[in-house]
Design an enzyme around this catalytic site. Structure first.
Site, PDB file in Angstrom:
ATOM      1  N   SER B 162     -13.701 -28.917  24.627  1.00 41.95           N
ATOM      2  CA  SER B 162     -15.086 -29.028  25.093  1.00 41.95           C
ATOM      3  C   SER B 162     -15.654 -27.638  25.394  1.00 41.95           C
ATOM      4  CB  SER B 162     -15.128 -29.956  26.316  1.00 41.95           C
ATOM      5  OG  SER B 162     -16.450 -30.360  26.601  1.00 41.95           O
ATOM      6  N   ASP B 242     -16.827 -40.443  21.498  1.00 43.40           N
ATOM      7  CA  ASP B 242     -17.054 -39.471  22.578  1.00 43.40           C
ATOM      8  C   ASP B 242     -18.537 -39.495  22.984  1.00 43.40           C
ATOM      9  OD1 ASP B 242     -17.672 -37.044  23.925  1.00 43.40           O
ATOM     10  OD2 ASP B 242     -16.067 -35.959  22.896  1.00 43.40           O
ATOM     11  N   HIS B 277     -13.686 -38.452  24.945  1.00 41.83           N
ATOM     12  CA  HIS B 277     -13.651 -37.031  25.299  1.00 41.83           C
ATOM     13  C   HIS B 277     -12.477 -36.689  26.229  1.00 41.83           C
ATOM     14  CE1 HIS B 277     -16.000 -33.281  25.166  1.00 41.83           C
ATOM     15  NE2 HIS B 277     -15.808 -33.099  26.450  1.00 41.83           N
TER      16      HIS B 277
END
Lengths: 298, 298
Positions: B162, B242, B277
């Site tokens: 991320s 996600d 995620h």
């Protein structure tokens, strides 16, 4: 009883289902998670029941235990029950980390007020397994999924950590034939003789009848003789750097001595140098424990 | 500068060291963890630098990412820096999850007051790597261990998740030759054009000169042309389930388009169906990312 699906999470080619269901044993909602391996899409898969330790919810080991890597390859579902009822509204239930919430010890309490809700042995052995194998699961927010038709109820093994290692060993020893094998990470192996077990057993079972304690103590259950001459199909790992081991909370040597004395076979106890009590220890040996179960499940 | 060893934890045949050191770049103590594989007992091992995402400390991925399973087998050390200075005592630094503490974005802030402490690019590239490879580490509470002599400073790869995927891609693109390969889990691939990046860049870099933003944006760095005709040695995984991907925070398609347009080769972007995620996603593909690094480290 119907499981409500709280969430479905893709992981290791399968998925983790976070479930909730109303338990008649505990008279509370109970959380439980189940990892379904990719093989469950096309065939019924065997089940490894994982009992967690003090303070844990179903999330701790599903996030940090690393059992899914091997369960995915071998095609084994992992079931993670909670460690106690939650929200039973008993005075003081959240006051200690080692008694009450998160610390059900996998026994049926007989002492008031715990006996109204803390029926974890009945919950696990009689209610949860039955429900998983027989109930249609549904959720208003997710597509329906019938968990029961993905599982093979004739093939179940059991494992656990610390308090959950105690749970795995005792429920296995008390229910011959129910589970194909047992394993444990750093189990509380002789709870009648350690501070954690003494506190929990006194609180849930009472202090008057110590014979009752023996029915929930892996070392005492082996001493009782019912497993004499039989294969226990047990794998146990304990870290030598585990502070709780050093403090005498686990006492695996007592279990080993009982096994030897009682003439029980097929018990492997490994002392892992420097390993502690954490998920860094569990995750390291998770593969071995899933493979141990696989040996008897397939 | 000397690393203080906060704890040593046995795991996957090696050990995880939780360290702290005084950083001259951030003018704060900085936490960093390092996993040393069993091979480091007898030989210098290459290093995979893992940059974490928003809110994370070095603990999140070391507990839940499962990079150690493969790093242990392949003989690779994993270094987990923190995601920002902590305790810089800047007003509001703890107010948001996506700016300030836990959200350093791997840039050197030029805006007051952040520029006094939030120098994460300099910290990672110039200070941390140098220190790990050159400093004798010691602790009053543990036996001394010389980390530097266990690591091969000529072989480093980088990865991240991320915000850390953004960090991995940008630090890799900006420092040709420093890292042998790059990979990322769900990276913020075009931060100049997503809400997370816009907020962070405006706060740390200012809003007047958008050209400055491009120097910290993987998609823009590829567009700039310096990598034309070269192998990027990049592996990127993104989950199609996600929520941040769906909300347009990650924009991997922009990165892919830039790669194609710029004539950069050896970039693999995989869209993993239904994955989210979380660490359930990271842990599933951790083996692939460590193996990707191993391909170029050995």
């Amino acid at each position: 009883m119907v499981f409500e699906i709280k969430s479905r999470i893709a992981t290791f080619g399968g998925e983790l289902l976070k479930l909730s269901h109303a338990s008649s044993a505990t008279k509370t909602p109970m959380a439980v998670s189940i990892y379904l391996p990719p093989a469950s899409k096309t065939t019924r898969v065997p089940v490894l029941l994982y009992l967690s330790g003090l303070t844990c919810t179903p999330d701790n080991c599903s996030e940090k235990g690393f059992l899914h890597a091997t369960a995915s390859k071998r095609g084994i579902a992992i079931v993670y029950p909670d460690t106690s009822p939650r929200g039973a509204n008993i005075a003081g239930e959240d006051d200690a980390y080692d008694f009450g919430s998160g610390a059900g010890f996998y026994v049926d309490a007989v002492q008031e007020p715990w006996s109204n809700h803390y029926k974890m042995e009945t919950y696990i052995v009689s209610e949860l397994l039955t429900s998983l194998f027989e109930e249609l699961s549904s959720s208003s927010s997710s597509p329906e999924i019938n968990i029961a038709e993905k599982l093979d109820k004739s093939r179940i093994s059991i494992t656990g950590h610390s308090m959950g290692g105690h749970g795995a060993l005792t429920l296995y020893l008390k229910n011959p034939g129910l589970f194909k094998s047992v394993s444990a990470f750093a189990p509380i192996s002789n709870p009648s003789r350690c501070p954690w077990g003494e506190k929990a057993f006194a609180g849930y079972l009472g202090s008057d009848d110590k014979e009752e304690w023996k029915k929930h103590d892996a070392t005492e259950l082996v001493k009782a003789g019912g497993w004499k001459g039989k294969d226990l199909k047990a794998l146990i790992d304990v870290g030598t750097g585990d502070d709780f081991y050093k403090q005498g909370q686990l006492l695996p040597e007592n279990f080993e001595a009982a096994v030897k004395e009682a003439g029980v076979s097929d018990v492997t106890v490994r002392y892992q140098e420097n390993y502690d009590h954490s998920y860094y220890f569990i995750s390291t040996f998770a593969q071995d424990h899933v493979e141990h179960a696989a040996k008897y499940l397939f």
